[in-house]
Design an enzyme around this catalytic site. Structure first.
Site, short mmCIF file in Angstrom:
data_model
loop_
_atom_site.label_atom_id
_atom_site.label_comp_id
_atom_site.label_asym_id
_atom_site.label_seq_id
_atom_site.Cartn_x
_atom_site.Cartn_y
_atom_site.Cartn_z
N ASN A 37 -3.61 -7.06 -32.90
CA ASN A 37 -3.04 -8.01 -33.82
C ASN A 37 -3.61 -7.84 -35.31
O ASN A 37 -4.88 -7.93 -35.58
CB ASN A 37 -3.53 -9.34 -33.40
N ARG A 147 -4.70 -26.03 -22.96
CA ARG A 147 -5.79 -25.86 -23.90
C ARG A 147 -5.00 -26.69 -25.02
O ARG A 147 -4.19 -26.90 -25.41
CB ARG A 147 -5.36 -24.27 -24.38
N TYR A 159 -7.45 -23.50 -37.08
CA TYR A 159 -6.85 -22.82 -35.83
C TYR A 159 -6.17 -23.53 -34.83
O TYR A 159 -6.67 -24.42 -34.27
CB TYR A 159 -8.19 -22.05 -35.43
N ASP A 213 -10.79 -23.95 -27.34
CA ASP A 213 -10.84 -22.97 -28.18
C ASP A 213 -11.58 -23.12 -29.37
O ASP A 213 -11.00 -23.59 -30.34
CB ASP A 213 -9.80 -22.00 -28.30
N HIS A 215 -12.83 -21.05 -31.10
CA HIS A 215 -12.75 -19.62 -32.09
C HIS A 215 -13.91 -19.29 -32.83
O HIS A 215 -13.59 -19.16 -33.97
CB HIS A 215 -11.52 -19.87 -32.66
N GLU A 239 -14.07 -22.38 -24.92
CA GLU A 239 -14.10 -20.88 -25.22
C GLU A 239 -14.53 -20.45 -26.57
O GLU A 239 -14.37 -21.26 -27.59
CB GLU A 239 -12.63 -20.65 -25.29
N GLU A 265 -12.44 -12.31 -25.44
CA GLU A 265 -11.37 -11.85 -25.86
C GLU A 265 -11.40 -10.68 -27.09
O GLU A 265 -10.47 -10.02 -27.07
CB GLU A 265 -10.38 -13.09 -26.29
N ARG A 286 -12.77 -13.43 -20.74
CA ARG A 286 -11.65 -13.18 -21.36
C ARG A 286 -10.92 -12.07 -21.81
O ARG A 286 -10.00 -12.26 -22.45
CB ARG A 286 -11.70 -14.34 -22.47
N HIS A 315 -6.84 -12.90 -21.24
CA HIS A 315 -6.31 -13.13 -22.38
C HIS A 315 -4.74 -13.21 -22.42
O HIS A 315 -4.27 -11.67 -22.20
CB HIS A 315 -6.87 -12.40 -23.65
N GLU A 342 -4.33 -17.02 -18.97
CA GLU A 342 -3.87 -17.73 -20.21
C GLU A 342 -2.10 -17.44 -20.50
O GLU A 342 -1.83 -16.33 -20.28
CB GLU A 342 -4.46 -17.38 -21.33
N TRP A 405 -13.40 -16.64 -38.44
CA TRP A 405 -12.08 -17.40 -38.11
C TRP A 405 -11.67 -17.51 -36.48
O TRP A 405 -12.16 -16.95 -35.88
CB TRP A 405 -10.80 -16.24 -38.64
O1 EZ4 Z 1 -6.68 -16.00 -31.79
O2 EZ4 Z 1 -4.76 -13.47 -29.91
O3 EZ4 Z 1 -7.35 -17.66 -26.85
N1 EZ4 Z 1 -6.49 -17.39 -27.52
C1 EZ4 Z 1 -6.88 -16.84 -28.74
C2 EZ4 Z 1 -5.76 -16.19 -29.75
C3 EZ4 Z 1 -6.20 -15.09 -30.88
C4 EZ4 Z 1 -5.41 -14.17 -31.19
C5 EZ4 Z 1 -5.97 -13.16 -32.05
O4 EZ4 Z 1 -5.09 -11.79 -31.85
O5 EZ4 Z 1 -8.02 -17.15 -29.54
O6 EZ4 Z 1 -4.70 -17.06 -30.23
CO CO Z 2 -9.41 -17.53 -27.96
#
Ligand code: EZ4
Ligand code: CO
Length: 405
Positions: A37, A147, A159, A213, A215, A239, A265, A286, A315, A342, A405
């Protein structure tokens, strides 16, 4: 069965995807996903400039040898770009082998271990009311696990949540010449989230599995505080509570909470789990088929995790193409260590390019029974959707400094 040709196709039916198409001398077509991505053209070049020239003439059945040839043979092992490129070759070769056997891929991975594949969906809302509606909608689609991501009061974007109510689904990558910038405030987040979980539990009762998540945004002690504060609401998991480069930090979270933890992930190899798995610092792995070296790479991770009763949660965001998702579903069907899958749900016009045979209803997937991975990729249709530059967002604190992020 020899590989005759290899082609890399970058297309954007709604968002960007990198697809590898292998053809054999006996007329079979195998496909693999190599999408990274926001960095799609880098992996396309890795494949086109350095891998595609090596493939014609190779024995298409020699999956393990080709995997090792591209991994050890490159000297520069691992990394997201390398491992996504290897994944695409690996999945395309498994697709070819299963097609030549006349069997769906899961039959070659040991056969069916379960009757269905439980999936979790993505609910989101700019506030709790919108999030509650979103959870209701997923429940109506049959999901028994969701989620939940919510806007934080005082922050304009973040996010997992849409910026306007006009967007029905969240998609982090945004087309444009520069990344979108988001603003983050850990204190506001930590103060707000327990009340969100309390309200969701009051509304939906104890049976709905709630996932969240983080993140990668918290320090280890902040992550411990969050886990402890959500424990009364029994989350299915948290997560990526903290960036996973310092794997020891998960121990600190563990010391304060029994909330299950999921991560991986952004990992691309089993060696990324060398501490987390044997020291039992996580509960779910993941990694994606597309980012961790394909079916071959992911099976190494799941076999290792299974020794410690750690389960899979492959993932499945929209930046994994339907080829990568379908390969995941074949592993989910066959592997004993399955936990949950997921499913972020694609948006049209993706089905004009990727024709899938898996099905989803009542919150569960079934793999299809086409020989191979089960996804047909329409190269001519892909040409109607050329690449568009797009980036993931960049995250900043109020003082302007860059945050995870
Ligand atoms: O931010 O796949 O659990 N899923 C995630 C995704 C990631 C994107 C990054 O390319 O955290 O939404
Ligand atoms: Co994630």
């Amino acid at each position: 069965m020899k590989i005759q040709s290899a082609d890399v196709v970058v297309c954007s039916p709604g968002r960007n995807y990198v697809t590898l198409v292998l053809k054999t001398d006996d007329g079979l077509v195998g496909v693999g996903d190599a999408t990274v991505n926001g960095r799609e053209l880098a992996v396309a070049s890795y494949l086109q400039d350095h891998v595609v020239p090596l493939l014609p003439g190779r024995d298409a059945h020699a999956i393990e040898d080709t995997w090792q040839y591209l991994h050890r043979g490159a000297y520069w092992r691992r990394g997201p770009i390398t491992m996504a490129a290897i994944a695409a070759v690996d999945v395309a070769l498994w697709d070819l082998k299963a097609q030549s056997a006349g069997l769906p891929l899961f039959e070659l991975l040991g056969g069916r271990s379960r009757s269905w594949i439980r999936a979790y969906g993505h609910a989101h809302g700019r506030d709790v009311a919108e999030l509650t509606d979103s959870v209701h909608a997923l429940r109506a689609e049959g999901f028994s696990a969701v989620r939940v991501q919510v806007g934080i009061p005082g922050l304009s974007n973040g996010y997992g949540v849409t910026v306007t109510s006009a967007q029905s689904r969240y998609e982090p990558a945004v087309a444009g010449d520069q990344p979108v910038e988001e603003v983050w405030d850990t204190g506001r987040y930590l103060r707000h989230l327990p009340s969100v979980f309390e309200e969701l539990r009051n509304t939906f009762g104890p049976d709905l599995d709630l996932l969240h998540d983080v993140h990668h945004r918290l320090s280890p002690i902040e992550a411990a505080r969050l886990a402890k504060s959500l424990e009364p609401y029994a989350p299915f998991w948290l997560e990526d509570v903290t960036p996973a480069e310092n794997q020891e930090s998960f121990r600190l979270v563990r010391e304060h909470s029994t909330v299950p933890l999921a991560t991986g992930e952004t990992f691309n190899s089993v060696v990324d789990y060398l501490r987390l798995i044997p020291e039992q610092l996580i509960d779910y792995v993941r990694s994606a088929v597309t980012h961790a070296g394909g079916v071959t790479g992911l099976r190494r991770i799941l076999d290792f995790a299974a020794l410690y009763q750690i389960r899979s949660a492959i993932h499945g965001p929209t930046d994994i193409s339907p080829i990568g998702l379908s390969a995941a579903l074949h592993i989910d069907t066959a592997h004993h260590a399955f936990g949950i899958q997921e499913f972020m749900q694609y948006q049209e016009p993706i089905s004009e390019v990727f024709d899938v045979d898996y099905t989803f209803s009542d919150g569960v997937f079934q793999p299809g029974d086409r020989p191979g991975v089960g996804v047909r990729f329409d190269v001519d249709a892909a040409k109607r959707f050329p690449y568009r530059r797009a980036y993931l967002p960049v995250n900043r604190l109020a003082d302007g400094s860059v945050h995870d992020w």
